[in-house]
Design an enzyme around this catalytic site. Sequence first.
Site, PDB file in Angstrom:
ATOM      1  N   ASP A 102     -51.009  -1.847  17.883  1.00 30.93           N
ATOM      2  CA  ASP A 102     -51.205  -0.618  18.661  1.00 30.93           C
ATOM      3  C   ASP A 102     -52.094   0.315  17.852  1.00 30.93           C
ATOM      4  O   ASP A 102     -51.979   0.388  16.630  1.00 30.93           O
ATOM      5  CB  ASP A 102     -49.874   0.041  19.026  1.00 30.93           C
ATOM      6  N   GLU A 194     -40.184   9.788  20.618  1.00 25.90           N
ATOM      7  CA  GLU A 194     -39.562   9.546  19.320  1.00 25.90           C
ATOM      8  C   GLU A 194     -39.112  10.813  18.596  1.00 25.90           C
ATOM      9  O   GLU A 194     -38.570  10.741  17.501  1.00 25.90           O
ATOM     10  CB  GLU A 194     -40.512   8.758  18.428  1.00 25.90           C
TER      11      GLU A 194
END
Length: 300
Positions: A102, A194
């Site tokens: 990613d 997150e």
Amino acid sequence: MSPTEKKVTEIPNPFVPVKKKAPAKRKTATQKKKEQKNVIYWRIAIAGLLLILLSPFYYGYVLRSFSATWRWVLDIGQDTRYRTYKNFNVRIPAGFTVHGIDVSSYQGKINWQKVKAMNDDDVHVTFAFIKATEGVLSVDPYFQRNWREAPKAGIICGAYHYFLPQKSGVWQARFFLQTVKIEKGDLPMVVDVEQLYRTAPAKMREQLTSFINHIENKTGVKPIIYTNISFYQDYLQGYFDDYTLWIAHYYQPVLNISNKTNWQFWQHSDKARINGINQKVDFNIFRGDSTAFRKLLISQ
């Protein structure tokens, strides 16, 4: 003793010297203070040791570590090796065949042809999650280039949005959809959550629900939820069980999470070296084989 017996008193011999006892040494004030300090230090050390041994956090850590190691050893269906791949400069959990990365603007300009060509003992990059947006205003400056060039090199792509729980979930979803045009063969869209950013957990979940509902209604595909293992266990577990999960958990031979959890992607390292990329990269695995991976892609 009979009345006739007389008690004889022993007379000391004046010619034999009498040994005198040495007077007891008195401790100085400094010595007394030092001994008192030693006693205090020992008491603190013992108290600290007792706190650690009796702490549920200590036992929780030990049990989690033991559980992870035991699962690793006993997992018959998975190769138990956890070997280093020198070309990628990371250790990769064994038993997985579909690997990916990613990226965001942090990685700069990427040569996707070199990324695709890299291979180390049959490990190669099959997919890439690419950062597109953040909040309601920020577009990753390299997104459009990555979104265009990575598929040209033969890499399957998915776009992700960095979620800010203090912002409207619906507005973030609209912004994401305005920026990303998904097509057949792409991976589902991803929401990266997150951190709370001083938002109450319940409020975060409310905004996240609004976000994923809007994405699903507009695209017909459930988005993937990305998070790290501690955030998931603290704030998401039990609330989004119907959604595919992408979990970050670094430098471990196994993902220390229940097998009943619907995780499909595991970000196992953030230090990979990839040809064509000048910065360190997150490395990921897909839980299933290539057939299962293809089934996850957008079909229309």
